[in-house]
Structure formats: structure tokens, C-alpha cells
Design an enzyme around this catalytic site. Sequence first.
Site, PDB file in Angstrom:
ATOM      1  N   HIS A 161      18.126  27.966 -24.664  1.00 58.86           N
ATOM      2  CA  HIS A 161      17.206  27.380 -25.642  1.00 58.86           C
ATOM      3  C   HIS A 161      15.929  28.203 -25.771  1.00 58.86           C
ATOM      4  O   HIS A 161      15.350  28.304 -26.850  1.00 58.86           O
ATOM      5  CB  HIS A 161      16.869  25.929 -25.276  1.00 58.86           C
ATOM      6  CG  HIS A 161      17.873  24.946 -25.784  1.00 58.86           C
ATOM      7  ND1 HIS A 161      18.495  25.085 -27.003  1.00 58.86           N
ATOM      8  CD2 HIS A 161      18.363  23.795 -25.245  1.00 58.86           C
ATOM      9  CE1 HIS A 161      19.317  24.053 -27.189  1.00 58.86           C
ATOM     10  NE2 HIS A 161      19.261  23.276 -26.144  1.00 58.86           N
ATOM     11  N   GLU A 176      44.187  33.624 -31.982  1.00 61.85           N
ATOM     12  CA  GLU A 176      43.581  34.119 -30.743  1.00 61.85           C
ATOM     13  C   GLU A 176      44.595  34.810 -29.855  1.00 61.85           C
ATOM     14  O   GLU A 176      44.235  35.544 -28.930  1.00 61.85           O
ATOM     15  CB  GLU A 176      42.985  32.956 -29.947  1.00 61.85           C
ATOM     16  CG  GLU A 176      41.951  32.153 -30.699  1.00 61.85           C
ATOM     17  CD  GLU A 176      41.656  30.845 -29.986  1.00 61.85           C
ATOM     18  OE1 GLU A 176      40.707  30.810 -29.192  1.00 61.85           O
ATOM     19  OE2 GLU A 176      42.391  29.860 -30.227  1.00 61.85           O
ATOM     20  N   ASP A 221      38.865  35.984 -27.815  1.00 58.99           N
ATOM     21  CA  ASP A 221      40.111  35.818 -27.052  1.00 58.99           C
ATOM     22  C   ASP A 221      41.183  36.803 -27.500  1.00 58.99           C
ATOM     23  O   ASP A 221      41.955  37.304 -26.680  1.00 58.99           O
ATOM     24  CB  ASP A 221      40.631  34.389 -27.180  1.00 58.99           C
ATOM     25  CG  ASP A 221      40.055  33.470 -26.109  1.00 58.99           C
ATOM     26  OD1 ASP A 221      39.575  33.984 -25.090  1.00 58.99           O
ATOM     27  OD2 ASP A 221      40.078  32.246 -26.306  1.00 58.99           O
ATOM     28  N   CYS A 234      35.814  33.959 -36.658  1.00 58.77           N
ATOM     29  CA  CYS A 234      34.733  33.216 -36.009  1.00 58.77           C
ATOM     30  C   CYS A 234      34.380  33.794 -34.638  1.00 58.77           C
ATOM     31  O   CYS A 234      33.617  33.189 -33.891  1.00 58.77           O
ATOM     32  CB  CYS A 234      35.088  31.740 -35.882  1.00 58.77           C
ATOM     33  SG  CYS A 234      36.620  31.412 -34.995  1.00 58.77           S
TER      34      CYS A 234
END
Length: 579
Positions: free
Chosen positions: A190, A433, A457, A504
Amino acid sequence: MLLKGIAAASGYAIGPAFIMEEHHTEIERRELPAGEVEAEAARLQAAVQQAMAELEQIKEKTAAKLGEHEAEIFATHILVLQDEEFIGQAVQKVRDESVNAEFAMSEVTQMLVDIFSSMDSEYMRERAADFRDVSKRVLTALSGQSGTSLNDFEEAVVLFAHDLTPSDTAQLDRSKVAGFATNIGGRTSHSAIMARSMEIPAVVGTQNGSEAVKTGDIVILDGSSGIILVNPDEDTIKTYQEKQAKYMKRQEAMKLYKDKPSITADGHEVELVSNIGNPQDALGARNNGAEGVGLYRTEFLYMGRDNFPSEEEQFNSYVAVCETLGAEKPVVIRTLDIGGDKELPYLELPKEMNPFLGYRAIRLCLDRKDLFKTQLRAILRASAHGNVKLMYPMISSIVELRAANELLAETKAELDAEGIAYNKEMEVGMMIEVPAAAIIADQLAKEVDFFSIGTNDLVQYTMAADRMNENVSHLTQPFNPAVIRLIKMVIDAAHKEGKWAGMCGEMAGNLKAVPLLLGLGLDEFSMSASSVLSVRVLLSRLNREEMKQLAEEALNLETAEEIQYLIVDRVPAIQELTI
């Protein structure tokens, strides 16, 4: 002296160093007389209330200074302090073991930190910092002390610390802190996320930066490449001052692209969307100009707790993302990708010799149909509130795909019988993947609406190299010719069936990869929100027909290095955008 770390927030900071001293206080266990236990439990609960009040103030100040998205971090921290699984356990520990509040709080915090820190996902590992932050605030309240300011400097400094909490980061004054470096942390912490929002250059994970540098040393912090130069010569300082000026000019120019379409110089439009891990991340996606969500990782709903999230809880989370982005924006929700090295203690999964090749993701969900159908119901219901698309992870055969779709059909029939609304035309796709899926992509494309290539992956499975293992990291290379050829196979298979293909994995936001992926025909690029604008600017300078030629040449090259050299040589705009 040169220090290396992780580039967490782009930009350059030049100035004197200031070392934030670490104060470690050993928390001792004190046994309490029976008559004092309830008073001690009440003392802990009062400290929690004080901490929540402080966080509410920080949240309001952050919203005013940075915007509602950044303030949501502290809304999350307030929710953590309201969580019975966290604070409730600490209070119960005081009562059950008759111990002091400080010890109980510290012990429960450490237990949760250990759980999150051991997870494979970098995003989930970084959530351990949230528990440390709120716990530190409660412990400070228990001690009767108040926090210290990090802005009491006569001139702008480069701050060095072992770690900075989100609370610390949010209260930094950009005119007093030119940049910061921490010994620990990653890009998804964060504090790193907030540094990017506040446009404060940051390098994290330096390991010993706060010990190697002394207060007063002149440093150059390069948040774009993750390096720190200590006491450089005048020529080096001048060089970086010029880089700093160019960087600031470029950043201002990029902001003009926030609401523009993602279109190439010759008029070809693609979709730039964002990867998110929770509803709060959707604000960051929207604020950075993303055109939707290409990957909603739903694992966070299941982690850090001791029971499964209900259908209603999941539904509300998915709808919250749709509402943040707007009903027309695509939201691709990946079904549960858990198991193997992503552990849920309450799921009681067996220990495996090879978790990456084991009982995980769709394999687990097809076995635990009750668990899977609860999520499918939530996703289907959410589809009535936005442009929701569903995506299965880790599909390796057409048998698995059909089994998943059968359960989806059953779930739709149940909702129909109950009169519950959902989008009957909701798109259903799958991640690529596993090399096996890429090889039979022509068959799979007939039974899905889209593909999304998960390169993180796909690379490790193709190269048989664990991406978490530093000893074989040189093999986990997305530009490897074998990986590029698999990507082409997937895109071509999708297009042959009139379907779209997205990506992605981290590769989608890599500026060096964008020209190649555009040339290969990729339709959708999903990335971290902070990468969207730079990719959009790069796309605006590319000619798609020229990139097709580049891709054809790349497919005939023999090494990852040759492919990268070709791209950088042919597309000088990449260098301009990474100075």
C-alpha cells in the site's frame, strides 16, 4: 555507492538523506489477576476505538489531498479493526489467557502476518503490512503516545526507513519529502501504491538501505529503475537533474491521455483494462484511465478469514466494482484460483510435493461443486448490474471446460427457477496459462467467448521454471521464442472463430512487449492501473501494420535477447517513455 531495490514509484529524487530510526520495543507477557481481566479487555477495545478515530481523520485528510481512491486504503484499515476475526481474537486472548492487551494484540497480529507473508501472491503477501500498520496504531494508543511527524524537515529530503506504513506514507508532505526508500516491501504494498498516487519517487526492497546510508548523505533516488546513488559526483547529479526535468514534462503530457481512446497511429483500436484484487482497486483503475477490468482476482474474498464468503458477500463485492466503473465497462471476473501454494487453512487442503502442478483453481472447484456454484451464482447475479464476463482459470483440457460450463448451466437453471435476474448473454471465457491449453486453443475457441493469456504462469509452465525461484529466474522470460509462438497460436485460434483474445499477465503492461503483442493481434491488454497511460501513449505512436511485420520477424528469431533488441531498435518511442 550504488544501492539496488525494486522500482515502486517512478520519478527522480535528489537531495540529502534522512534516516528514520526504528524503535523496537519488546512486548512482554504479563499475567493478570482474575479481577483485572475485563478491565484489560475494555482497555484494548478503547485503544481500538481511538485507532479507528485516528484512521478516520487520516482518511478524510487523504481524500481531500489525494482523492477518494487513496482514502479507501484507510477505510479498509478501519474495517480490519472492526473484524472480529482480528480484534475479536485479541480480546478473547486477553480473557482466555489473562494476559495484557499489548501481548494479546501482538501475538494475534503476528499470527495473521505469518499467514499472509507465506502466500504465493505478492499482492496477498503485501497485505501483511496492513495488519502491522493497524496493530502498530493500536499499540501506540495503548501506550498513551501519539504518532510522530515525518515532515519536520527544513529542506526536501530523501527518506530512508526499514518500512513505511500506509499511514506514514499518506501523511508525507511532497514539498518536504522528495522521495523515499525502504528495506522491505514490493510494488503492490500500500505504501508503494500510495507513493505512485502521490507521485513521490520510491524504491523498496533495498534490504539494507537505511543502514548503508547516513543522514546528510547526498543521494539520487531513481524510482523508475530501482537504483540509489549515494554521494555522486557533480556530473552525475547534473545528468539526473536533466532526467528529472524530462520526466516531469513527460508526466504532464501523459495526463492528457486519460480519457482518450486506446488507438494506434493508423487508427486501430484496442482495449486497455486493469487487473484488480478488490473493489477498492477499481477506483485506481478508473482514475488511471482504464477502460474496465480485465482480471478481477477473487481470491482476496476467501483469504485472511476462517470461513467461506457467502454468496451475498461475493455478489456485493462484484457489484461494487461495476458501480465504480459504470455499467457499460467490462469487468472480467476470474473464478476462484486457490489451492496448492495459495492456502486457505479452513479448506484443509492436503500438502503437495509440487503445488504448482497440483490440486488448485478449476481442478479444486470442479471437485468442490458446492463452493464453486456459490461463486457462480454471485457472478451471474452481478451480471445483471454491469458488463460482467466470467473467466475460468487453469483450464488444461476441453473436458474441464465442458464440466465447468455444465455447472454454470445448472446454476443458471436454478436462478431461472427462483426468478432471479442475470445476463443470459454474459460472455464466458478462460485463461490460457497451461501450454496444453495453448496447443488445443483451436478446439477450445469453439466453446468459449474469449481467451485471456496469463503469461506469468504460461511462462513458468512452458519453461519448467518456478518464477519464485531466483536460481532459474533467467529462464522465466516472456520474450522466449517458445512463449511468443504459443501466444500467437492462442490469438490466431481465437480470431479464426471470431472471438477476442486478451492478456492479463505482467507482459501486457510491459512497454517492450506492447509493440510485439499489437503485431500478433492481441485485442485486450490488462495490466496494473499505473501502467495504463504509458501504454496508451506508446500505442498512439505505433503503426499496426508495421508492428505486424515486426512480429513476423520476431517469430523467426532464436533467443529472447534477439527479440527484445529487435523491438527496442525498431520502436524508439519505448526509450522515450522509459527515461
